[in-house]
Design an enzyme around this catalytic site. Structure first.
Site, short mmCIF file in Angstrom:
data_model
loop_
_atom_site.label_atom_id
_atom_site.label_comp_id
_atom_site.label_asym_id
_atom_site.label_seq_id
_atom_site.Cartn_x
_atom_site.Cartn_y
_atom_site.Cartn_z
N CYS A 1 0.84 -1.20 0.00
CA CYS A 1 0.00 0.00 0.00
C CYS A 1 0.88 1.26 0.00
O CYS A 1 2.00 1.26 0.51
CB CYS A 1 -0.89 -0.01 1.24
SG CYS A 1 -2.06 1.39 1.28
N ASP B 1 0.42 3.77 1.74
CA ASP B 1 0.39 4.36 3.09
C ASP B 1 1.81 4.68 3.58
O ASP B 1 2.70 3.83 3.52
CB ASP B 1 -0.28 3.35 4.04
CG ASP B 1 -0.61 3.95 5.38
OD1 ASP B 1 0.31 4.45 6.07
OD2 ASP B 1 -1.79 3.94 5.76
N ARG C 1 3.07 4.85 6.35
CA ARG C 1 3.57 4.13 7.52
C ARG C 1 4.10 2.73 7.18
O ARG C 1 4.64 2.05 8.03
CB ARG C 1 2.44 3.99 8.56
CG ARG C 1 1.93 5.33 9.04
CD ARG C 1 0.60 5.18 9.76
NE ARG C 1 -0.46 4.72 8.88
CZ ARG C 1 -1.71 4.50 9.25
NH1 ARG C 1 -2.06 4.67 10.51
NH2 ARG C 1 -2.62 4.09 8.38
N HIS D 1 -2.09 -4.03 5.02
CA HIS D 1 -1.84 -3.60 6.41
C HIS D 1 -3.15 -3.26 7.09
O HIS D 1 -4.08 -2.76 6.46
CB HIS D 1 -0.88 -2.40 6.44
CG HIS D 1 -1.47 -1.15 5.86
ND1 HIS D 1 -1.97 -0.13 6.66
CD2 HIS D 1 -1.66 -0.74 4.59
CE1 HIS D 1 -2.42 0.84 5.87
NE2 HIS D 1 -2.26 0.49 4.62
N CYS E 1 -5.93 0.18 7.11
CA CYS E 1 -5.71 0.66 5.74
C CYS E 1 -6.83 1.63 5.35
O CYS E 1 -8.01 1.26 5.32
CB CYS E 1 -5.66 -0.51 4.77
SG CYS E 1 -5.35 0.02 3.06
ZN LIG Z 1 -3.35 1.18 3.03
#
Ligand SMILES: [Zn+2]
Length: 212
Positions: free
Chosen positions: A41, A43, A45, A97, A100
């Site tokens: 992803c 993302d 993090r 994750h 999400c």
């Molecule tokens: Zn995500």
């Protein structure tokens, strides 16, 4: 963080690498032969190299919202073909994750514009597993389960491709489904039975005899 800090960090990083190995960058420039393709992803993090503890050159990476492997997404399909057919990676990983935002957004009953067709892929996963998901009362737990099911579906999508089927046949390439738990830092292997799934998929999606 200020933008100038990025370039300061870069200088520090170069110095650290050279202190360990003065040929670090000249060697890095010679080429790559990563063992893994990681599809994760976007993302901020969930950084592939950090969570896997690997270095530049170890992993070929593709990231998008909610780690989707869509058949008509030229970007992910190009990455997959390049990594599997040219770089000859031996492992392809889909890493989702918990928490999400993409998966959560897909569950909101609102018009999200250009994200609608993208998130449709996740809504489809929900529809296919509606009974299991609706039986989970806690909303966060339900989202988390959808994260896992979404990873499994993307693994299935990878197995449907000629590149993966041929690489499995020719050199035993494997596809893995993982989830990163942001709250603990733990990387979880969903232990998807790759060979069982491949067998099921090949019944209908067998492309490995194609002239490609
Ligand atoms: Zn995500």
């Amino acid at each position: 963080m200020k933008i100038e800090k990025v370039f300061e960090n870069n200088q520090t990083w170069i110095a650290e690498k050279l202190a360990i190995d003065e040929n670090y960058f000249t060697n890095l420039a010679k080429g790559q032969s990563p063992e893994f393709l990681y599809i994760g992803c976007s993302d901020s993090r969930v950084t592939a190299e950090d969570i896997m503890g690997v270095q530049p050159g170890d992993v070929f990476v593709h990231r998008n919202i909610a780690n989707l492997v869509n058949n008509v997404d030229l970007s992910v399909m190009s990455v997959l073909n390049y990594a599997v057919r040219h770089l000859k990676v031996n492992h392809v990983v889909v890493c989702g994750h918990y928490n999400c935002g993409g998966v959560k957004a897909a569950m909101q009953p609102i018009d999200l514009g250009i994200l609608n067709p993208w998130l449709r892929n996740i809504r489809d996963v929900y529809r296919w597993h509606k009974d299991e998901l609706n039986a989970i009362e806690d909303l966060d737990a339900r989202y988390n389960r959808l994260v896992e099911l979404n990873v499994e579906e993307q693994v299935t999508n990878l197995i449907k491709t000629a590149a993966v089927q041929e690489a499995y046949r020719d050199r035993g390439l494997r596809v893995h489904g993982w989830v990163f738990d942001i709250a603990s830092g733990k990387l979880i292997d969903l232990k998807i039975d790759f060979e069982k799934k491949l067998k099921e998929i090949m019944e209908i999606y067998n492309l490995s005899d194609s002239p490609m």
